[in-house]
Design a protein around this motif. Structure first.
Motif, PDB file in Angstrom:
ATOM      1  N   PRO A  40     -12.151 -16.201  10.308  1.00  0.00           N
ATOM      2  CA  PRO A  40     -11.052 -15.666   9.473  1.00  0.00           C
ATOM      3  C   PRO A  40      -9.815 -16.601   9.614  1.00  0.00           C
ATOM      4  O   PRO A  40      -9.543 -17.161  10.352  1.00  0.00           O
ATOM      5  N   TYR A  51      -3.409 -13.010  12.641  1.00  0.00           N
ATOM      6  CA  TYR A  51      -4.351 -12.642  11.454  1.00  0.00           C
ATOM      7  C   TYR A  51      -3.803 -11.774  10.556  1.00  0.00           C
ATOM      8  O   TYR A  51      -3.424 -10.533  10.875  1.00  0.00           O
ATOM      9  N   LEU A  56      -8.986 -10.553   7.353  1.00  0.00           N
ATOM     10  CA  LEU A  56      -9.762 -10.250   8.091  1.00  0.00           C
ATOM     11  C   LEU A  56     -10.965  -9.510   7.322  1.00  0.00           C
ATOM     12  O   LEU A  56     -12.221  -9.702   7.586  1.00  0.00           O
ATOM     13  N   TRP A  59     -12.931 -11.770   4.994  1.00  0.00           N
ATOM     14  CA  TRP A  59     -13.869 -12.430   5.565  1.00  0.00           C
ATOM     15  C   TRP A  59     -15.150 -11.839   6.253  1.00  0.00           C
ATOM     16  O   TRP A  59     -16.282 -12.112   5.918  1.00  0.00           O
TER      17      TRP A  59
END
Length: 87
Positions: A40, A51, A56, A59
């Motif tokens: 990710p 992140y 996330l 992904w």
């Protein structure tokens, strides 16, 4: 600074450890993927890697779509076993 904005923005950003705990991906794997430009999307602020939760989730959806198997509703059992799936 408005606490509601701060709370919202901090929940959208996860550290490597938080990603590891939330998504059951070992920290070492996340680090390896980042080094290899895989996995990710992430970014660094100072020494901290972060992140975005949205990235996330996207992904993970892409990984699921690319690797999904099974889930068929039915299998044609009337055809001989070696002929199933033949075009």
């Amino acid at each position: 600074m408005n606490n509601a904005i701060t709370d919202r923005s901090t929940k959208e950003l996860l550290t490597t450890r938080e990603v590891s705990e939330a998504y059951y991906i070992p920290v070492a794997t996340l680090r390896y993927w980042r080094c290899q430009d895989l996995g990710p999307e992430s970014f660094a602020i100072g020494r901290r890697v972060l992140y975005r939760r949205e990235a996330l989730e996207q992904w993970l959806s892409e990984q699921e779509a690319a690797t999904r198997r099974g889930g068929r509703n039915s299998i044609d059992t009337s055809a001989p076993r070696n002929a199933r799936g033949a075009a």
